[in-house]
Scaffold this motif. Structure first.
Motif, PDB file in Angstrom:
ATOM      1  N   GLU A 274       0.713  -1.548   0.211  1.00 30.14           N
ATOM      2  CA  GLU A 274       0.285   0.243  -0.008  1.00 30.14           C
ATOM      3  C   GLU A 274       0.797   0.558  -0.326  1.00 30.14           C
ATOM      4  O   GLU A 274       0.927   2.366  -0.535  1.00 30.14           O
ATOM      5  CB  GLU A 274      -0.989   0.099   1.049  1.00 30.14           C
TER       6      GLU A 274
ATOM      7  N   PHE B 110       2.763   2.338  -3.111  1.00 34.22           N
ATOM      8  CA  PHE B 110       1.323   1.734  -4.484  1.00 34.22           C
ATOM      9  C   PHE B 110       1.345   3.367  -4.636  1.00 34.22           C
ATOM     10  O   PHE B 110       0.392   4.315  -5.326  1.00 34.22           O
ATOM     11  CB  PHE B 110       0.222   1.187  -4.118  1.00 34.22           C
ATOM     12  N   ARG B 111       1.874   4.589  -3.074  1.00 34.08           N
ATOM     13  CA  ARG B 111       1.339   6.083  -3.222  1.00 34.08           C
ATOM     14  C   ARG B 111       2.231   6.785  -4.632  1.00 34.08           C
ATOM     15  O   ARG B 111       2.050   7.506  -5.104  1.00 34.08           O
ATOM     16  CB  ARG B 111       2.185   6.192  -1.609  1.00 34.08           C
TER      17      ARG B 111
ATOM     18  N   CYS C 145       2.001   5.283  -7.150  1.00 39.68           N
ATOM     19  CA  CYS C 145       0.868   4.634  -8.654  1.00 39.68           C
ATOM     20  C   CYS C 145      -0.511   5.652  -8.655  1.00 39.68           C
ATOM     21  O   CYS C 145      -1.016   5.841  -9.708  1.00 39.68           O
ATOM     22  CB  CYS C 145       1.158   3.344  -8.783  1.00 39.68           C
ATOM     23  N   ALA C 146      -0.752   6.047  -7.305  1.00 36.17           N
ATOM     24  CA  ALA C 146      -1.371   6.550  -7.399  1.00 36.17           C
ATOM     25  C   ALA C 146      -2.779   7.276  -7.783  1.00 36.17           C
ATOM     26  O   ALA C 146      -3.533   8.204  -7.918  1.00 36.17           O
ATOM     27  CB  ALA C 146      -2.080   6.859  -5.423  1.00 36.17           C
TER      28      ALA C 146
ATOM     29  N   HIS D 290      -3.191   6.014 -10.677  1.00 35.86           N
ATOM     30  CA  HIS D 290      -4.459   4.488 -10.990  1.00 35.86           C
ATOM     31  C   HIS D 290      -5.127   5.012  -9.322  1.00 35.86           C
ATOM     32  O   HIS D 290      -4.709   5.361  -8.858  1.00 35.86           O
ATOM     33  CB  HIS D 290      -3.742   3.608 -10.864  1.00 35.86           C
ATOM     34  N   SER D 291      -6.274   4.487  -9.662  1.00 33.24           N
ATOM     35  CA  SER D 291      -7.024   4.037  -8.509  1.00 33.24           C
ATOM     36  C   SER D 291      -7.500   2.729  -8.300  1.00 33.24           C
ATOM     37  O   SER D 291      -7.939   2.060  -9.225  1.00 33.24           O
ATOM     38  CB  SER D 291      -8.481   5.175  -8.638  1.00 33.24           C
TER      39      SER D 291
ATOM     40  N   ALA E 245     -13.549   2.880  -8.135  1.00 29.51           N
ATOM     41  CA  ALA E 245     -12.541   2.763  -8.146  1.00 29.51           C
ATOM     42  C   ALA E 245     -12.597   3.882  -9.372  1.00 29.51           C
ATOM     43  O   ALA E 245     -13.239   2.724 -10.654  1.00 29.51           O
ATOM     44  CB  ALA E 245     -11.549   2.138  -8.585  1.00 29.51           C
TER      45      ALA E 245
ATOM     46  N   GLN F  28      -8.323   2.214 -13.887  1.00 30.51           N
ATOM     47  CA  GLN F  28      -8.536   1.627 -12.446  1.00 30.51           C
ATOM     48  C   GLN F  28      -7.811   0.244 -12.656  1.00 30.51           C
ATOM     49  O   GLN F  28      -8.058  -0.768 -13.172  1.00 30.51           O
ATOM     50  CB  GLN F  28      -9.892   1.444 -11.999  1.00 30.51           C
TER      51      GLN F  28
ATOM     52  N   TYR G  93      -0.541  -5.878  -2.760  1.00 30.36           N
ATOM     53  CA  TYR G  93      -1.620  -5.563  -2.107  1.00 30.36           C
ATOM     54  C   TYR G  93      -2.905  -5.309  -3.537  1.00 30.36           C
ATOM     55  O   TYR G  93      -3.894  -5.028  -3.195  1.00 30.36           O
ATOM     56  CB  TYR G  93      -1.019  -4.105  -2.497  1.00 30.36           C
TER      57      TYR G  93
END
Length: 364
Positions: free
Chosen positions: A30, A33-34, A36-37, A40-41, A46, A53, A122
């Protein structure tokens, strides 16, 4: 045969330690993934944004999220048989542009094998078929480590011995090569510009491939990514639109920033000619030049002036009396007339003036 259909991942031989077992951690994923955020959601509600997404990504054919505009390369990858699973995701996350040549994804890739495994774990938590397996299986890490084999950093160079007797015996004089590696800034007068050239037409193609995913095809911005064109005559508004054409003073700042920091996630991947071409296209988008065949080069660079250059003034603080004469600055009773408030910060949304904070602190 397409690169992403090669047998195996990226390498065959690898040291035994690379195959040591470890358990992937969705919680750590997680955090990874920040990165990527921004594009992307995942999770409830999402939606596709700059990138598609990623709910239920496992088992999905590449390039098939409904209503998302993929690059032709990603669509071709899906049609050629690429389906997202742990193996293909690992290859893609390590080096996206090597796995799908021509993808619009600007992110350069994850360099740590643990990060790759953790972010995949994740993503499983947002997959209807795999969510229940998260945390129950221990991954050997073999696929991830193999994919990372070619990404292993080179052996560290031998440390230089200190060449001065400082307080702690630390440090050394930087070498000429080390200084040159950092000395890449470009000044408004053109000092520091590399030899090169690029046309507006060439820049449009490069901008579409490398920049439009965040900034829009015409610099209008996507979502909350920066707007690069327009905004003329808005600097006196409460919410000015500060773009290259409306606010920036020097073209050298544009070239320098693109060369150092762009594309997002893959900085310094553009050649000098590419940067000249993209800079020329940005001039065109802001109506500084109006010829699609205009060619920007190191020879005519300093002849280009941005519209707002004249509204910036030199920093003359050292000419003020207490600097020039080395006097102590005045700290009390310096203004002969009473102090008056000429503007309030409320318009900047930093100073609430109501009990319910409705006028400040907002993000729009």
């Amino acid at each position: 045969m397409l690169k992403f259909l090669k047998a195996g991942l990226l390498a065959t031989g690898f040291v035994a330690a690379a195959n040591a077992a470890y358990a992937a951690d969705a919680g750590e994923g997680e955090k990874v993934f920040r990165k990527c955020a921004a594009c992307h959601s995942v999770g409830e509600d999402a939606k596709s944004r700059v990138g598609p997404q990623l709910n239920d990504v496992f088992g999905r054919q590449a390039g098939t999220v409904d209503k998302f505009k993929y690059s032709a390369a990603m669509v071709a990858a899906g049609e050629a048989g690429v389906v997202w699973d742990e193996q293909t995701l690992t290859q893609f996350l390590v080096k996206p542009r090597d796995f799908v040549s021509g993808t619009k994804m600007a992110f350069a890739g994850l360099r740590k094998s643990a990060d790759v495994a953790n972010v995949i774990e994740y993503l499983k938590t947002f997959d209807s078929d795999l969510a229940g397996t998260v945390g129950q299986e221990e991954s050997s890490g073999e696929e991830v480590q193999t994919a990372m084999a070619e990404e292993a950093p080179p052996a560290a160079a031998q440390d230089h011995a200190p060449d001065h007797d400082g307080a702690f015996g630390l440090g050394r004089v930087a070498t000429e090569d080390e200084i040159a590696a950092w000395d890449i800034d470009v000044r408004p007068d053109g000092l520091g510009l590399p030899v090169g050239k690029g046309t507006v037409a060439d820049g449009e193609v490069l901008f579409t491939d490398n920049c439009a995913v965040c900034h829009g095809d015409f610099g209008e911005g996507v979502g909350r990514w920066p707007v690069l064109a327009g905004g003329q005559d808005t600097l006196t508004d409460s919410r000015p639109v500060k773009t290259i054409g409306s606010y920036w003073p020097y073209l050298s700042t544009v070239y320098d920033y693109v060369k150092r920091a762009m594309p997002f996630g893959n900085a310094r991947s553009l050649s000098d000619d590419d940067v000249y071409a993209i800079t020329a296209y940005l001039l065109y988008l802001n109506d500084v030049v109006d010829d699609e065949e205009f060619e920007l080069s190191n020879e005519n660079f300093s002849d280009i002036h941005l519209p707002n250059e004249g509204n910036f003034i030199p920093d003359d603080r050292f000419e003020e009396a207490h600097y020039a004469k080395k006097d102590e600055p005045c700290m009390t009773d310096c203004k002969p007339a009473p102090v008056t408030i000429t503007m309030r910060a409320q318009v900047l949304d930093v100073t609430p003036d109501t009990d319910d904070d409705s006028a400040g602190g907002q993000i729009d």
